[in-house]
Design an enzyme around this catalytic site. Sequence first.
Site, PDB file in Angstrom:
ATOM      1  N   CYS A  66       0.839  -1.197   0.000  1.00 46.92           N
ATOM      2  CA  CYS A  66       0.000   0.000   0.000  1.00 46.92           C
ATOM      3  C   CYS A  66       0.878   1.253   0.000  1.00 46.92           C
ATOM      4  CB  CYS A  66      -0.986  -0.038   1.166  1.00 46.92           C
ATOM      5  SG  CYS A  66      -2.401   1.082   0.949  1.00 46.92           S
ATOM      6  N   HIS A  97      -3.626  -5.376  -0.006  1.00 45.04           N
ATOM      7  CA  HIS A  97      -3.282  -6.031   1.262  1.00 45.04           C
ATOM      8  C   HIS A  97      -3.617  -7.522   1.184  1.00 45.04           C
ATOM      9  CE1 HIS A  97      -2.675  -2.242   3.499  1.00 45.04           C
ATOM     10  NE2 HIS A  97      -3.660  -1.776   2.747  1.00 45.04           N
ATOM     11  N   GLU A 131      -1.744  -9.276   3.569  1.00 41.53           N
ATOM     12  CA  GLU A 131      -1.230  -9.589   4.907  1.00 41.53           C
ATOM     13  C   GLU A 131      -2.273  -9.450   6.007  1.00 41.53           C
ATOM     14  OE1 GLU A 131      -1.273  -5.181   5.176  1.00 41.53           O
ATOM     15  OE2 GLU A 131      -1.161  -6.688   3.594  1.00 41.53           O
TER      16      GLU A 131
END
Length: 230
Positions: free
Chosen positions: A84, A170, A172
């Site tokens: 990001c 994202h 994660e």
Amino acid sequence: MSDVLVIQNARLEGPGTIGDLLKADGFKIQTIFAKKEKIPKLNHAMVLVLGAPESANDDLKYLQNEIVLIQESVRAGVPVLGICLGSQLIAKALGARVYPGPRKEIGFYHDLIVEPKSKSHLFEGIGSPFTVFHWHGDTFDIPDGAERLAYSDLYNQAFRYGSAVGVQFHLEVDRNIIRSWIENTTENINLPYIDPNKILSDVESEMPKIEKNMELFYKNFRSELGLTKV
């Protein structure tokens, strides 16, 4: 000395499941909260730069320091993964433009396309289109000399330049991270095409896809970038 240097730019944006995967593989992690702590001398097997609400264009000393770290890592051939804001900082560090996108992307998206011309194996085993979690409004141009790895209708989504990989999205995140972002954000996300309650209701059904894609991406990243412990 730690194997992986994690640059955390926001209290609620930790390494999540990629941190768990790194630890499971025996990597030691050194986490620096960039707003308050000094970035240490680069002596690591990998650098992970995480996201935050700020823009890569903000005139903030700690973000400038991260850009220097990224440039140093690329010169040294140290694997760098930017997520990001981290991806936008990599793009900026490599001379590309970072700017507001046409609309915010927040929530689960299923429209990311693996670049068919890419020679990279970073998304091998991941279907195309594939599912990610988004929370961003800025975007980036692909730096000169970099290879685009993934994209969607509105955005460049991933690229690689030497030892640096930037991903706009994202993978994660875990369930608790998503819930905390929605519950604690001061950002206006009540837009006509964004429904925070729908995002929360979709967490259980969508997270298995995100987790699988994270595991595949991590495995590919370790292999392609030659990530080994110090």
